[in-house]
Design a protein around this motif. Structure first.
Motif, short mmCIF file in Angstrom:
data_model
loop_
_atom_site.label_atom_id
_atom_site.label_comp_id
_atom_site.label_asym_id
_atom_site.label_seq_id
_atom_site.Cartn_x
_atom_site.Cartn_y
_atom_site.Cartn_z
N ALA A 1 -1.85 -1.18 10.23
CA ALA A 1 -0.55 -1.14 9.56
C ALA A 1 -0.34 0.18 8.84
N MET A 2 -1.38 0.69 8.20
CA MET A 2 -1.27 1.97 7.49
C MET A 2 -1.08 3.13 8.46
N LEU A 3 -1.78 3.08 9.59
CA LEU A 3 -1.61 4.13 10.59
C LEU A 3 -0.19 4.14 11.14
N ARG A 4 0.36 2.97 11.39
CA ARG A 4 1.74 2.88 11.88
C ARG A 4 2.71 3.40 10.82
N TYR A 5 2.47 3.05 9.56
CA TYR A 5 3.31 3.55 8.46
C TYR A 5 3.27 5.07 8.42
N ALA A 6 2.11 5.65 8.75
CA ALA A 6 1.96 7.11 8.74
C ALA A 6 2.57 7.76 9.98
N GLY A 7 3.13 6.97 10.89
CA GLY A 7 3.75 7.52 12.08
C GLY A 7 2.80 7.72 13.24
N VAL A 8 1.64 7.09 13.17
CA VAL A 8 0.64 7.22 14.22
C VAL A 8 0.77 6.03 15.18
N GLU B 1 -3.62 5.84 19.93
CA GLU B 1 -3.34 6.34 21.28
C GLU B 1 -2.81 7.77 21.20
N LEU B 2 -3.57 8.69 21.77
CA LEU B 2 -3.19 10.09 21.84
C LEU B 2 -2.98 10.48 23.30
N ASN B 3 -2.43 11.66 23.52
CA ASN B 3 -2.17 12.11 24.89
C ASN B 3 -3.45 12.22 25.71
N ASN B 4 -4.55 12.54 25.06
CA ASN B 4 -5.81 12.74 25.79
C ASN B 4 -6.73 11.52 25.71
N GLY B 5 -6.20 10.37 25.28
CA GLY B 5 -7.00 9.16 25.29
C GLY B 5 -6.95 8.40 23.97
N LEU B 6 -7.84 7.42 23.85
CA LEU B 6 -7.89 6.56 22.67
C LEU B 6 -8.95 7.03 21.68
N VAL B 7 -8.65 6.83 20.41
CA VAL B 7 -9.64 7.00 19.35
C VAL B 7 -9.83 5.63 18.70
N PHE C 1 0.80 -1.23 0.00
CA PHE C 1 0.00 0.00 0.00
C PHE C 1 0.83 1.28 0.00
N GLU C 2 2.13 1.17 0.19
CA GLU C 2 2.95 2.37 0.42
C GLU C 2 2.85 3.38 -0.71
N ALA C 3 2.92 2.91 -1.96
CA ALA C 3 2.89 3.84 -3.10
C ALA C 3 1.57 4.61 -3.16
N ASP C 4 0.47 3.95 -2.86
CA ASP C 4 -0.84 4.61 -2.92
C ASP C 4 -1.05 5.58 -1.77
N LEU C 5 -0.49 5.25 -0.62
CA LEU C 5 -0.78 6.03 0.58
C LEU C 5 0.15 7.23 0.74
N LYS C 6 1.37 7.10 0.24
CA LYS C 6 2.38 8.13 0.47
C LYS C 6 1.92 9.51 -0.01
N SER C 7 1.39 9.57 -1.22
CA SER C 7 0.99 10.88 -1.76
C SER C 7 -0.18 11.48 -0.98
N LEU C 8 -1.05 10.63 -0.44
CA LEU C 8 -2.20 11.14 0.32
C LEU C 8 -1.76 11.78 1.63
N PRO D 1 -1.19 13.74 14.10
CA PRO D 1 -1.72 12.37 14.14
C PRO D 1 -3.20 12.29 13.77
N LEU D 2 -3.99 13.30 14.18
CA LEU D 2 -5.41 13.28 13.86
C LEU D 2 -5.64 13.42 12.36
N GLU D 3 -4.88 14.32 11.72
CA GLU D 3 -5.02 14.49 10.27
C GLU D 3 -4.64 13.21 9.54
N LYS D 4 -3.54 12.62 9.94
CA LYS D 4 -3.09 11.38 9.30
C LYS D 4 -4.10 10.25 9.52
N SER D 5 -4.61 10.18 10.74
CA SER D 5 -5.59 9.14 11.05
C SER D 5 -6.84 9.29 10.19
N ALA D 6 -7.31 10.52 10.03
CA ALA D 6 -8.52 10.77 9.25
C ALA D 6 -8.32 10.36 7.79
N ILE D 7 -7.14 10.67 7.24
CA ILE D 7 -6.85 10.33 5.84
C ILE D 7 -6.80 8.82 5.66
#
Length: 671
Positions: free
Chosen positions: A377-384, A415-421, A314-321, A328-334
């Protein structure tokens, strides 16, 4: 005094003997078949006369257990025919080549023909097996010639080498149960933890007997010949056998009640898990499963850990997005939006992948694990900081102790500083922390890469809102026309979108017309169907004839018309289970009624306000008039997803008063 004790003792012996005779396999009395109704529940479609089980540890080159079961069922009505098919789950050992054995099945149907008891044996075509998944198969058998009045009786033995847990034993059913007895016979070398659920009291008895086990081993000693060195030796040991017996009698049927999660979560049941073992001349070995053990096993499982670590597909498709995203919230939403649009759920559950994440990505479809492990896996790849969460769906039950078998679903948690999503990409209409109702089952288990784990509450806290605005135009002949508008948010919006998406819109509209008492709907429309960031809005025009009662020169009608609660969902005197509303909810109805010309108001219902204790909810009814129209506002709130049964009487009275108020009528008098 001695005489009284002797009489009492004799009476107890007589009762025991009678019970034993009644529960003797194969001994069916003609009066038992001819009985028309259950002695304590005349509404019962069937009843379990007896259910007796015994789990006995044996040694046969390895430790095993024999699980013996014998059951007799009485069928009273055709609705009881469902109990003529018996299902027995058998563990297959996760592809290890070993599986539980199902042995010694005896099954008979007893009927009365020509004034005599006729016994009919189960035929071979009545037996079959169904593969559930890689771990379980279902043994099924169906009784022949079942009629109203039939007695069904069966017995079998399960032989299993999977001794870390003993078979679950159920005491309560949706039909009455006259007598249940279950015993475990465990040698002193093993200790099991007992887990029980449910509320029906059990009589428990613990005794100790003596037993023998013969062990086989290979004798080895210095100076032995090559032939003697590996010669099998046998040793017979005496040991204590701990017998635990559980008995329950006259158990009423389990009744399905309104607002209950899964009735099976509350049925009286026993389960045993191996805590430790200590063989002769050896040290204690502890078997207690911990959540850390579970986390390690899950990550070691190829269908989970390896799939979670794949990213090349998935890396090639996700990288540009992700190029423009920074937080982290912006990346998670995407990522979340991408997976929901890319992959469609195939309807299958599981905490492990079927065909793998790559195949799911390629084919745009996958099971629950493939979708949400891919999401993680995609969220981890995005650094989340994202991890999977094991879940048991509402229909699957609630895990009582650290286990893998207790889960059948997986979601993702950021996992965010203010809790879980919490995220579940299997539903196109889910949002962060707005999970499909199937996954709202008390708690899940978050599993981190470092082997640690944490309990995660799945109980929603945010309030889902339903706001209705409706204008009625009432005619003298009872015709009602008007316009309806309803707004949904959060879980209420998710449910609406799912239901609308799953149905043909024309059929959905027809169902809505029937639900609202036979109204005719026109100009039906839905706003923000796919714009999840906004409330969904449903609107339509409607008409209905004969919507009021006309008696003489007076008109009687309920100002809520088809929106009023007509029945109290809580009718039982007592309730043992929590009341599960799935999520907190707030409903508000605003009504404006244009009255027919030539009539004036003779009487209006009184306004009312009431509250449940401890801020669990409230109801408010405010009504007024302005000559030729009536204005009504009704608010009803439930502030907790799950309400303890200690508040049941309050809830029952609350709904009783709500129904009474909402069904009160306005009286109009002709001028």
């Amino acid at each position: 005094m001695r005489l009284k004790r002797s009489i009492r003792f004799c009476f107890m012996v007589a009762v025991t003997v009678l019970q034993a005779q009644k529960n003797e396999f194969g001994k069916v009395d003609i009066a038992e078949i001819q009985q028309k109704l259950h002695s304590k529940d005349s509404t019962a479609s069937a009843a379990i006369i007896y259910k007796i089980g015994k789990t006995d540890m044996k040694y046969d080159n390895q430790w095993i257990y024999n699980h013996d079961v014998a059951v007799r069922i009485k069928v009273y009505k055709k609705e009881g025919y469902d109990y003529a098919t018996v299902q027995v789950p058998l563990y297959t050992g996760s592809g290890s080549g070993s599986k539980e054995k199902f042995l010694g099945l005896k099954a008979f149907t007893y009927n009365v023909e020509g004034g005599k008891v006729v016994k009919e044996k189960l035929k071979s075509e009545g037996e079959f097996e169904e593969v559930l998944n890689e771990n379980w198969v279902l043994k099924k058998f169906t009784f022949p010639n079942v009629k109203e009045g039939s007695i069904l009786e069966y017995s079998y033995t399960i032989v299993s080498q999977f001794i870390t847990t003993l078979p679950e034993w159920q005491f309560e059913y949706k039909i009455p149960v006259d007598y249940v007895e279950y015993s475990t016979h465990i040698p002193e070398y093993f200790s099991y933890k007992e887990f029980n659920k449910g509320y029906f009291p059990l009589k428990r008895d613990r005794t100790t007997t003596r037993g023998q086990f013969t062990f086989r081993y290979e004798h080895q000693s210095l100076g032995s010949s090559a032939i003697d060195a590996h010669k099998s030796q046998y040793q017979t040991l005496d040991c204590n056998i701990i017998v635990n017996k559980y008995i329950a009698t006259n158990i009423p049927k389990i009744t399905e009640e309104a607002y209950i999660n899964n009735i099976n979560n509350y049925i009286t049941t026993l389960k045993h898990e191996l805590a430790w073992s200590k063989m002769p001349e050896s040290v204690v070995k502890y078997h207690n499963q911990t959540w850390e053990n579970v986390a390690k096993k899950v990550y070691d499982y190829d269908g989970f850990g390896k799939e979670l670590n794949r990213s090349g597909y998935f890396e090639a498709d996700l990288k540009s997005l992700l190029d423009a995203a920074t937080t982290p919230l912006e990346k998670s939403a995407i990522v979340f939006g991408f997976v929901k649009q890319k992959i469609t759920w195939n309807g299958k559950y599981g905490i492990g992948c079927d065909k793998g994440v790559r195949e799911a990505y390629k084919n745009n479809t996958g099971n629950i694990a493939e979708i949400n492990l891919m999401l993680t896996a995609m969220l981890r790849y995005a650094g989340v900081n994202a991890n999977p969460v094991l879940v048991s769906t509402r229909a699957h039950g609630i895990p009582l102790f650290p286990t893998l078998d207790g889960f059948n679903y997986v979601i993702s948690a950021v996992e965010l500083n203010n809790g879980l999503v919490l995220l579940d990409a299997s539903s196109k209409f889910s949002e962060p922390n707005i999970l499909p109702e199937r996954a709202l089952n008390w708690f899940g288990r978050l599993l981190r890469k470092d082997g640690s784990s944490a309990e995660v509450s799945l109980i929603p806290r945010s309030v889902s809102k339903e706001f209705v605005t409706i204008n009625f135009d009432l005619k003298e002949d009872g015709e009602l026309t008007g316009k309806f508008r309803k707004q949904y948010t959060e879980h209420a919006a998710l449910l609406f979108r799912q239901n609308l998406n799953a149905a043909d819109e024309q059929k959905y509209q027809e169902q809505l017309e029937n639900t609202f008492g036979g109204i005719a709907i026109e100009s039906y429309g839905v706003e923000n169907k796919f714009d999840l960031g906004k409330p969904i809005i449903e609107s339509f025009s409607f008409a209905k004839e004969n919507s009021v009662d006309v008696i003489g020169d007076k008109i009687y009608f309920n100002p809520l018309f088809f929106l009023a609660h007509q029945e109290n969902p809580f009718v039982l005197e007592e309730r043992q289970y929590p009341v599960d509303f799935s999520f907190p909810k707030a409903a508000k109805i605003t009504v404006n009624i244009k009255l027919p010309e030539g009539y004036k108001i003779e009487s209006l219902p009184q306004g009312v306000a009431m509250k449940l204790p401890d801020n669990l909810g409230g109801f408010k009814y405010v009504i007024s008039d302005s000559g030729n129209s009536v204005q009504l506002m009704v608010n009803s709130d439930i502030n907790e997803a799950i309400i303890n049964n200690q508040y049941y009487n309050h809830l029952r009275e609350y709904y009783k008063q709500m129904v009474a108020k909402e069904t009160e009528k306005i009286v109009l008098m002709k001028i």
